[in-house]
Every structure is written in C-alpha cells, then in structure tokens.
Design a protein around this motif. Structure first.
Motif, PDB file in Angstrom:
ATOM      1  N   ARG A  21       3.694 -34.939 -28.044  1.00  9.65           N
ATOM      2  CA  ARG A  21       4.197 -34.919 -29.417  1.00  9.65           C
ATOM      3  C   ARG A  21       3.044 -35.071 -30.420  1.00  9.65           C
ATOM      4  N   ALA A  22       2.106 -35.959 -30.120  1.00  7.54           N
ATOM      5  CA  ALA A  22       0.957 -36.134 -31.006  1.00  7.54           C
ATOM      6  C   ALA A  22       0.129 -34.855 -31.095  1.00  7.54           C
ATOM      7  N   ARG A  23       0.050 -34.129 -29.985  1.00  6.17           N
ATOM      8  CA  ARG A  23      -0.764 -32.910 -29.961  1.00  6.17           C
ATOM      9  C   ARG A  23      -0.055 -31.726 -30.580  1.00  6.17           C
ATOM     10  N   VAL A  24       1.221 -31.522 -30.238  1.00  7.32           N
ATOM     11  CA  VAL A  24       1.927 -30.306 -30.623  1.00  7.32           C
ATOM     12  C   VAL A  24       2.639 -30.455 -31.963  1.00  7.32           C
ATOM     13  N   ASP A  25       3.386 -31.535 -32.136  1.00  4.78           N
ATOM     14  CA  ASP A  25       4.206 -31.691 -33.334  1.00  4.78           C
ATOM     15  C   ASP A  25       3.437 -32.292 -34.501  1.00  4.78           C
ATOM     16  N   GLU A  26       2.672 -33.347 -34.223  1.00  7.60           N
ATOM     17  CA  GLU A  26       1.981 -34.061 -35.297  1.00  7.60           C
ATOM     18  C   GLU A  26       0.563 -33.563 -35.522  1.00  7.60           C
ATOM     19  N   GLN A  27      -0.050 -33.013 -34.485  1.00  6.46           N
ATOM     20  CA  GLN A  27      -1.446 -32.562 -34.500  1.00  6.46           C
ATOM     21  C   GLN A  27      -2.405 -33.669 -34.942  1.00  6.46           C
ATOM     22  N   THR A  28      -2.058 -34.914 -34.612  1.00  4.83           N
ATOM     23  CA  THR A  28      -3.002 -36.008 -34.826  1.00  4.83           C
ATOM     24  C   THR A  28      -4.114 -35.969 -33.783  1.00  4.83           C
ATOM     25  N   VAL A  29      -3.847 -35.285 -32.658  1.00  2.58           N
ATOM     26  CA  VAL A  29      -4.897 -34.923 -31.711  1.00  2.58           C
ATOM     27  C   VAL A  29      -4.762 -33.433 -31.442  1.00  2.58           C
ATOM     28  N   VAL A  30      -5.872 -32.796 -31.154  1.00  2.00           N
ATOM     29  CA  VAL A  30      -5.855 -31.361 -30.868  1.00  2.00           C
ATOM     30  C   VAL A  30      -6.646 -31.088 -29.594  1.00  2.00           C
TER      31      VAL A  30
ATOM     32  N   LYS B  34       3.317 -18.988 -36.113  1.00  2.00           N
ATOM     33  CA  LYS B  34       3.961 -18.913 -34.804  1.00  2.00           C
ATOM     34  C   LYS B  34       2.895 -19.023 -33.717  1.00  2.00           C
ATOM     35  N   PRO B  35       3.091 -19.929 -32.728  1.00  2.00           N
ATOM     36  CA  PRO B  35       2.130 -20.007 -31.621  1.00  2.00           C
ATOM     37  C   PRO B  35       2.046 -18.675 -30.882  1.00  2.00           C
TER      38      PRO B  35
ATOM     39  N   LEU C  52      -8.652 -22.012 -35.014  1.00  2.00           N
ATOM     40  CA  LEU C  52      -7.460 -22.254 -34.203  1.00  2.00           C
ATOM     41  C   LEU C  52      -7.714 -23.367 -33.200  1.00  2.00           C
ATOM     42  N   CYS C  53      -6.624 -23.797 -32.571  1.00  4.24           N
ATOM     43  CA  CYS C  53      -6.683 -24.733 -31.464  1.00  4.24           C
ATOM     44  C   CYS C  53      -5.508 -24.430 -30.542  1.00  4.24           C
ATOM     45  N   HIS C  54      -5.414 -25.128 -29.440  1.00  2.00           N
ATOM     46  CA  HIS C  54      -4.299 -24.908 -28.520  1.00  2.00           C
ATOM     47  C   HIS C  54      -3.002 -25.418 -29.125  1.00  2.00           C
ATOM     48  N   GLY C  55      -1.932 -24.656 -28.915  1.00  2.00           N
ATOM     49  CA  GLY C  55      -0.603 -25.063 -29.323  1.00  2.00           C
ATOM     50  C   GLY C  55       0.221 -25.474 -28.120  1.00  2.00           C
ATOM     51  N   PRO C  56       1.544 -25.398 -28.199  1.00  2.00           N
ATOM     52  CA  PRO C  56       2.398 -25.766 -27.063  1.00  2.00           C
ATOM     53  C   PRO C  56       2.274 -24.747 -25.941  1.00  2.00           C
ATOM     54  N   PHE C  57       2.492 -25.193 -24.715  1.00  2.00           N
ATOM     55  CA  PHE C  57       2.527 -24.261 -23.600  1.00  2.00           C
ATOM     56  C   PHE C  57       3.818 -23.460 -23.654  1.00  2.00           C
ATOM     57  N   ARG C  58       3.722 -22.199 -23.277  1.00  2.00           N
ATOM     58  CA  ARG C  58       4.902 -21.351 -23.119  1.00  2.00           C
ATOM     59  C   ARG C  58       4.975 -20.998 -21.643  1.00  2.00           C
ATOM     60  N   GLY C  59       5.766 -21.797 -20.900  1.00  2.00           N
ATOM     61  CA  GLY C  59       5.699 -21.703 -19.452  1.00  2.00           C
ATOM     62  C   GLY C  59       4.331 -22.200 -19.014  1.00  2.00           C
TER      63      GLY C  59
END
Length: 371
Positions: A68-77, A138-139, A174-181
C-alpha cells in the motif's frame, strides 16, 4: 589515542544496529518509508525480497502495508537507483538521489546504447513518448510502452525498450507501479516533498546517511554501495571528518558517526541475535567486501554465481546458513541449510523468525533443516 580496534563480532553487531537489524533498533512502530529511509534504500531486484527486508527491520508491519505504501501512497517507490539496480527508496528521497547517482550509471551505458542504435536524438524522442504515456495516469507494462514507442516510429525491439525504460527511471520520469499478474507496470514518479539536495551537498548527505545506516564503514565501502567513485567518497569523508569517530575493523580503518560513539561503550548481548534475511539484502551488499559477514570458505554457498545472492541466516551478523521457501499445502515451508551444527537457542530463534515471516503475508509456515 589510537583508534579503537573492534572485534569482528562487535563490528557486526554495530552494523546490525545501524541497519535496524538489531532488536534494540526496532523498538516502537515506524512507517514503511521511515524504515527504508533509515538505510537509504533497499535492494529490490526481487520485489518480495525487498518487502522481507523491510520486515526484518521493523516490528509488526505486514506485506499488505508495504505494498500500500508503494502502490497507493507512493511514500516508497521501487525504481532503478544506486548502481543502476532496482531499489526501494523513500519517495521524499528518490529525486535528489537520482540527481546524484544516475549520471555515473548512464555514462557506463554509452557503449551499449551505440550497439543498440540509440543515438541521443532517438533517446530524447523515446523519453518524451514514455513520459507522455505514464503521464496519462494508467499503469503500463513494458510491452504497452513498446507499443507506444513503435506507434511513434521508434523501434523497441530486443533490449532497446528495456534500456529506454531504465533510462526514463534514472531520469526521474517513472517508477514501478502495481504488478499486473506477473508483469511489472510503470507509473509517473511522484513529486518530491522534501527540500532537494544538489551537487556536493547531496554527496555529503548521502555519505552521512550511509554511515548512519551502515557504519562502521569506510569510503571504499561507500563507493561500492553507491556506485560513485572512490574519489567522490573520499571527498565526502573529508567533509564529514568532524562528525566521525575512527575505529579499526578487520585491520582496516573505519568510521561511524560521532553521535553513535556511545555505542562503543555498551556491552554486547550474551544471547545471539538471529535473523533470516532475504536474497540480495543490503547487509551483504553494503560494503566493499563480505568477508566480515561470510566466512570465505562458505562464500560460494551464499552467492553461487550468475549474480544470485541466497537468503541467509545470521547469528550476531555472521552468516551461518542459507534458507529458501517452498509451497506446502496452503502455506510455506522454510528449509534451512546450515554450514555447521546449530545450538538449541539458535534453532528456537530461527523458528521464531520463520513464524514472523509467516505472519508478514498472513500464511502458515513450517521450518526444517536440510539434512
């Protein structure tokens, strides 16, 4: 007075404490970004290993909270950073870190760009296409970014798209977003929320943060960890000389922050500190040599070649075993492969660590020794 000579065990315990791996350094809750920031960055070639590295340095955090911190909040990337490799970095630090460490990495890619036919004009055009694509919100997967490039007349074949995506990350696009599969996606890098450091100030700040998270260490350790030159590292050390206390570790000079000098007067614990660290943990990647943490006769069992670094069991900072997980029913089984006999105390602590690894994603875990 000459610098104090530290025993190997004392040096390892000090490094564990600096890196939030000692129990005394993990008291009280801390958000994900605070854990990451304390060690500057965590190696993240394997996303699950980066999450487990946060677990080892925190109390009570879960895998879901880290995601959640990485994907939703982006407090870490998760992005390419130190040495051009994937790291988990606090969102507030990522832009000034990239401003410092990206150029040496990019300079090393010039020959490869020439081999791939990526001239400066093509690279600039491609970066604009990528920035526009992720800017839509959009990721996007690497394949989808390749389609965008091809649509704009830029050939993404072979390794070209991989290098262009990496270049976009190093330039802060850019940075990594959520995994898709199983596929990684990419999103725009969040805006920085801290006062940026630039140039020499950034170099000195990074060295200061490094010593807080990894000391006792020396300038060559810092250069190995950061990917910066030894000349830059020595310049940073010179700027910090009034903030450091010198010691001797394994016969070599090393330093730690003066504010940590009182640690040198404390008594080492009698009970061993046992930890299960994931693959590619920065405890093993943060120094010029791993000899202090891994006996040379066991080195090939920890890093067998091909760029791989196994998960390890630490006893007071010394690697005494490797471990791996395998699915078993609805849970996981942790197999520990020891380098020698392990005491009952160590085995009990390994079981406690394994239980916490199960708690982290919310699954059942069993543990056993490789015979």
């Amino acid at each position: 007075m000459p610098p104090r000579r530290l025993s190997d065990r004392r040096a390892r315990l000090l490094r564990l404490r600096a890196g939030r791996l000692h129990p005394s350094a993990r008291k009280g809750p801390l958000p994900v970004e605070g854990v990451v920031r304390d060690v500057v960055a965590l190696q993240a070639q394997v996303a699950s290993a980066a999450a487990l590295a946060v677990r080892a340095r925190s109390t009570g955090l879960t895998a879901a909270e880290i995601e959640r911190a990485r994907v939703d909040e982006q407090t870490v990337v998760r992005t390419w950073c130190l040495r051009g490799t994937l790291h988990l970095v606090a969102g507030e630090d990522v832009r000034w870190l990239l401003g410092l460490v990206a150029q040496p990495v990019l300079a090393g890619y010039r020959k490869r760009y020439e081999e791939l036919g990526l001239d400066d004009i093509t690279v600039r055009r491609a970066l604009q296409v990528i920035a526009d694509a992720v800017g839509e919100g959009k990721p996007l997967t690497r394949a989808e970014l390749a389609e965008r490039l091809a649509h704009r007349g830029i050939d993404p074949a072979g390794q070209r798209v991989a290098h262009l995506v990496g270049r976009a990350a190093l330039e802060g696009l850019l940075c990594h977003g959520p995994f898709r599969g199983r596929d990684a996606t990419y999103v725009s890098l969040p805006p920085t929320i801290s006062t940026p450091f630039e140039g020499e100030e950034a170099l000195v700040e990074l060295a200061r943060r490094y010593l807080l998270g990894y000391g006792p260490a020396g300038p060559r350790d810092f250069a190995t960890w950061s990917g910066l030159s030894v000349r830059d590292a020595r310049r940073a050390w010179s700027s910090l000389k009034d903030e450091l206390v010198e010691v001797v570790v394994a016969g070599e000079p090393a330093w730690l922050p003066t504010e940590r000098a009182d640690w040198l007067e404390e008594t080492d614990p009698e009970s061993p500190v046992i930890l299960l660290l994931p693959s590619f943990d920065v405890y093993l990647l943060g120094y010029r040599t791993r000899d202090l943490a891994v006996a040379p006769r066991h080195a090939r069992r920890v890093w067998p070649g091909g760029g791989w670094l196994h998960p390890v069991v630490l006893s007071d900072g010394l690697v005494v075993a490797t471990w791996k997980t395998d699915p078993r029913g609805r849970g996981l089984h942790i197999s520990v492969d020891p380098f020698g006999s392990l005491s009952g105390v160590v085995l009990r602590r390994i079981e406690e660590e394994a239980a916490d690894i199960g708690r982290f994603p919310g699954t059942q875990v069993s543990v056993g020794l490789v015979r």
